[in-house]
Design a protein around this motif. Sequence first.
Motif, short mmCIF file in Angstrom:
data_model
loop_
_atom_site.label_atom_id
_atom_site.label_comp_id
_atom_site.label_asym_id
_atom_site.label_seq_id
_atom_site.Cartn_x
_atom_site.Cartn_y
_atom_site.Cartn_z
N THR A 11 0.73 -1.52 0.30
CA THR A 11 -0.25 -0.05 -0.07
C THR A 11 0.70 1.32 -0.53
O THR A 11 2.14 0.93 0.73
N LEU A 12 0.85 2.23 -1.26
CA LEU A 12 1.51 3.22 -1.48
C LEU A 12 0.74 4.25 0.25
O LEU A 12 1.69 4.53 0.52
N HIS A 13 -0.39 4.54 0.11
CA HIS A 13 -0.67 5.23 1.32
C HIS A 13 -2.73 5.36 1.08
O HIS A 13 -2.70 4.84 -0.13
N ARG A 14 -2.96 5.62 2.36
CA ARG A 14 -3.95 4.77 2.84
C ARG A 14 -5.52 5.76 1.96
O ARG A 14 -6.29 5.92 1.38
N ASP A 15 -5.07 7.41 2.32
CA ASP A 15 -5.94 8.21 2.00
C ASP A 15 -4.76 8.95 0.93
O ASP A 15 -3.63 9.01 1.83
N ARG A 16 -5.86 9.21 0.76
CA ARG A 16 -5.39 10.20 -0.80
C ARG A 16 -5.30 12.09 0.55
O ARG A 16 -3.71 12.52 -0.55
N HIS A 17 -5.46 12.32 1.66
CA HIS A 17 -4.95 13.40 2.11
C HIS A 17 -3.82 13.00 3.44
O HIS A 17 -3.67 13.68 4.18
N ALA A 18 -3.46 11.66 3.18
CA ALA A 18 -2.09 11.65 4.22
C ALA A 18 -1.07 11.96 3.37
O ALA A 18 -0.79 11.11 2.22
N PRO A 19 -0.12 11.96 3.82
CA PRO A 19 1.67 11.81 3.71
C PRO A 19 1.88 10.28 3.36
O PRO A 19 1.69 8.80 3.51
N ALA A 20 2.41 10.59 1.62
CA ALA A 20 2.72 8.81 0.91
C ALA A 20 4.05 8.30 2.16
O ALA A 20 4.90 9.00 2.52
N THR A 21 3.88 6.77 2.18
CA THR A 21 4.71 6.27 2.75
C THR A 21 5.45 5.11 1.59
O THR A 21 4.93 4.62 0.69
N ASP A 22 6.77 5.01 2.00
CA ASP A 22 7.70 3.57 1.10
C ASP A 22 6.44 2.34 1.24
O ASP A 22 6.32 1.74 2.42
N PRO A 23 6.27 1.42 0.63
CA PRO A 23 5.36 0.84 0.75
C PRO A 23 6.26 -0.20 0.46
O PRO A 23 5.50 -1.28 1.80
N TYR A 24 7.58 -0.72 1.08
CA TYR A 24 8.87 -1.52 1.45
C TYR A 24 8.86 -1.02 2.71
O TYR A 24 9.41 -2.41 3.51
N PHE A 25 9.54 -0.26 3.51
CA PHE A 25 10.09 0.24 4.62
C PHE A 25 9.41 1.58 5.79
O PHE A 25 9.35 0.77 6.53
N GLY A 26 8.17 1.40 4.56
CA GLY A 26 7.02 2.20 6.06
C GLY A 26 7.36 3.60 6.61
O GLY A 26 6.75 4.40 7.52
N VAL A 27 8.82 3.73 6.04
CA VAL A 27 9.30 5.55 6.22
C VAL A 27 8.36 6.47 5.49
O VAL A 27 7.62 5.91 4.65
N ARG A 28 8.34 7.54 6.13
CA ARG A 28 7.62 8.90 4.88
C ARG A 28 8.62 9.12 3.39
O ARG A 28 10.10 9.36 4.18
N LEU A 29 8.17 9.29 2.54
CA LEU A 29 8.68 9.47 1.78
C LEU A 29 9.67 11.22 1.91
O LEU A 29 8.21 11.95 2.18
N TRP A 30 10.33 11.33 2.07
CA TRP A 30 10.69 13.27 1.46
C TRP A 30 10.71 13.56 0.07
O TRP A 30 10.49 15.45 0.79
N LEU A 31 10.14 13.24 -0.84
CA LEU A 31 9.61 14.00 -1.62
C LEU A 31 8.28 14.22 -1.96
O LEU A 31 7.25 14.32 -2.65
N GLN A 32 7.85 15.20 -0.50
CA GLN A 32 6.12 15.08 -1.01
C GLN A 32 5.92 16.99 -0.55
O GLN A 32 6.88 17.04 0.83
N THR A 33 4.99 16.91 -0.44
CA THR A 33 3.99 18.23 -0.49
C THR A 33 2.65 17.59 -0.57
O THR A 33 2.41 17.38 -1.64
N GLU A 34 2.05 18.80 0.30
CA GLU A 34 0.25 18.42 -0.03
C GLU A 34 -0.45 19.16 -1.00
O GLU A 34 0.38 20.84 -0.33
N THR A 35 -1.44 19.22 -1.20
CA THR A 35 -2.17 20.14 -2.23
C THR A 35 -2.87 20.44 -1.44
O THR A 35 -4.20 19.44 -1.37
N ARG A 36 -4.31 21.62 -2.37
CA ARG A 36 -6.00 21.63 -1.38
C ARG A 36 -6.58 20.14 -1.86
O ARG A 36 -7.88 19.56 -1.69
N HIS A 37 -5.81 18.88 -3.35
CA HIS A 37 -6.39 18.26 -3.68
C HIS A 37 -6.04 17.04 -3.38
O HIS A 37 -6.44 16.03 -3.69
N GLY A 38 -5.09 16.98 -2.80
CA GLY A 38 -4.04 15.62 -2.63
C GLY A 38 -2.54 15.64 -2.24
O GLY A 38 -1.83 16.91 -2.58
N TRP A 39 -1.78 14.67 -2.03
CA TRP A 39 -0.71 14.74 -1.54
C TRP A 39 0.67 14.67 -3.27
O TRP A 39 0.02 13.93 -3.91
#
Length: 105
Positions: A11-39
Amino acid sequence: MAKDWRPGGVTLHRDRHAPATDPYFGVRLWLQTETRHGWVWAYNLEHLDLIRRFVQAPLREGIPWHDHGRKMTVVARLPAWMQQAKNRDDVLRAIARIHASLLRT
Protein backbone atom coordinates in the motif's frame (compact mmCIF):
# COMPACT_ATOMS: atom_id res chain seq x y z
CA MET A 1 -7.83 4.72 -1.53
CA ALA A 2 -5.00 5.87 -3.75
CA LYS A 3 -3.06 2.72 -4.70
CA ASP A 4 -3.52 -0.66 -3.07
CA TRP A 5 -2.18 -3.95 -4.42
CA ARG A 6 -3.81 -6.72 -2.43
CA PRO A 7 -1.88 -9.82 -3.62
CA GLY A 8 1.43 -8.56 -2.25
CA GLY A 9 -0.12 -6.48 0.49
CA VAL A 10 1.63 -3.34 -0.77
CA THR A 11 0.00 0.00 0.00
CA LEU A 12 1.49 3.35 -1.01
CA HIS A 13 -0.95 5.34 1.08
CA ARG A 14 -4.43 4.62 2.30
CA ASP A 15 -5.84 8.12 2.11
CA ARG A 16 -5.08 10.72 -0.54
CA HIS A 17 -5.01 13.29 2.26
CA ALA A 18 -2.35 11.36 4.22
CA PRO A 19 1.40 11.58 3.53
CA ALA A 20 2.84 8.91 1.24
CA THR A 21 5.06 6.21 2.71
CA ASP A 22 7.48 3.76 1.14
CA PRO A 23 5.64 0.45 0.58
CA TYR A 24 8.56 -1.72 1.71
CA PHE A 25 10.10 0.18 4.61
CA GLY A 26 7.04 2.08 5.79
CA VAL A 27 8.93 5.36 6.15
CA ARG A 28 7.60 8.70 4.94
CA LEU A 29 8.91 9.82 1.55
CA TRP A 30 11.12 12.93 1.50
CA LEU A 31 9.94 14.36 -1.81
CA GLN A 32 6.34 15.25 -1.08
CA THR A 33 4.08 18.15 -0.31
CA GLU A 34 0.38 18.61 0.28
CA THR A 35 -2.05 20.44 -2.00
CA ARG A 36 -5.75 21.11 -1.55
CA HIS A 37 -6.44 18.10 -3.81
CA GLY A 38 -4.06 15.59 -2.24
CA TRP A 39 -0.35 14.82 -1.86
CA VAL A 40 2.22 15.22 -4.63
CA TRP A 41 5.10 12.84 -4.04
CA ALA A 42 8.02 11.28 -5.89
CA TYR A 43 10.66 8.66 -5.14
CA ASN A 44 13.53 10.66 -6.67
CA LEU A 45 14.28 13.70 -8.82
CA GLU A 46 13.84 11.77 -12.08
CA HIS A 47 10.37 10.68 -10.97
CA LEU A 48 9.53 14.25 -9.97
CA ASP A 49 10.76 15.56 -13.34
CA LEU A 50 8.66 12.98 -15.19
CA ILE A 51 5.55 14.12 -13.31
CA ARG A 52 6.39 17.77 -14.00
CA ARG A 53 6.87 17.16 -17.74
CA PHE A 54 3.59 15.23 -17.96
CA VAL A 55 1.60 17.86 -16.07
CA GLN A 56 3.21 20.70 -18.06
CA ALA A 57 2.42 19.14 -21.44
CA PRO A 58 -0.30 21.14 -23.23
CA LEU A 59 -1.36 18.10 -25.27
CA ARG A 60 -1.39 14.52 -24.02
CA GLU A 61 -2.05 11.61 -26.33
CA GLY A 62 -4.70 9.17 -25.25
CA ILE A 63 -4.77 5.40 -25.52
CA PRO A 64 -5.27 4.28 -29.15
CA TRP A 65 -8.83 3.19 -29.89
CA HIS A 66 -7.69 -0.36 -30.76
CA ASP A 67 -5.73 -0.88 -27.53
CA HIS A 68 -8.10 -2.03 -24.80
CA GLY A 69 -5.47 -3.31 -22.36
CA ARG A 70 -4.84 -1.50 -19.09
CA LYS A 71 -1.86 0.82 -19.19
CA MET A 72 0.60 0.40 -16.33
CA THR A 73 2.88 3.35 -17.05
CA VAL A 74 3.91 5.76 -14.31
CA VAL A 75 1.90 8.66 -15.71
CA ALA A 76 -1.16 6.49 -16.38
CA ARG A 77 -1.21 5.63 -12.69
CA LEU A 78 -1.20 9.24 -11.49
CA PRO A 79 -4.31 10.26 -9.56
CA ALA A 80 -7.10 11.69 -11.73
CA TRP A 81 -6.86 15.11 -10.08
CA MET A 82 -3.18 15.37 -11.12
CA GLN A 83 -4.05 14.56 -14.72
CA GLN A 84 -6.73 17.25 -15.02
CA ALA A 85 -5.68 20.44 -16.78
CA LYS A 86 -7.62 22.59 -14.30
CA ASN A 87 -5.23 21.47 -11.52
CA ARG A 88 -2.06 22.00 -13.57
CA ASP A 89 -0.98 25.17 -11.74
CA ASP A 90 -1.51 23.61 -8.30
CA VAL A 91 0.57 20.55 -9.17
CA LEU A 92 3.36 22.62 -10.73
CA ARG A 93 3.47 24.88 -7.65
CA ALA A 94 3.70 21.80 -5.44
CA ILE A 95 6.60 20.46 -7.53
CA ALA A 96 8.31 23.84 -7.26
CA ARG A 97 7.89 23.70 -3.46
CA ILE A 98 9.54 20.28 -3.38
CA HIS A 99 12.47 21.60 -5.43
CA ALA A 100 12.77 24.66 -3.18
CA SER A 101 12.83 22.46 -0.08
CA LEU A 102 15.79 20.56 -1.53
CA LEU A 103 17.72 23.80 -2.03
CA ARG A 104 17.18 24.82 1.61
CA THR A 105 18.80 21.70 3.02
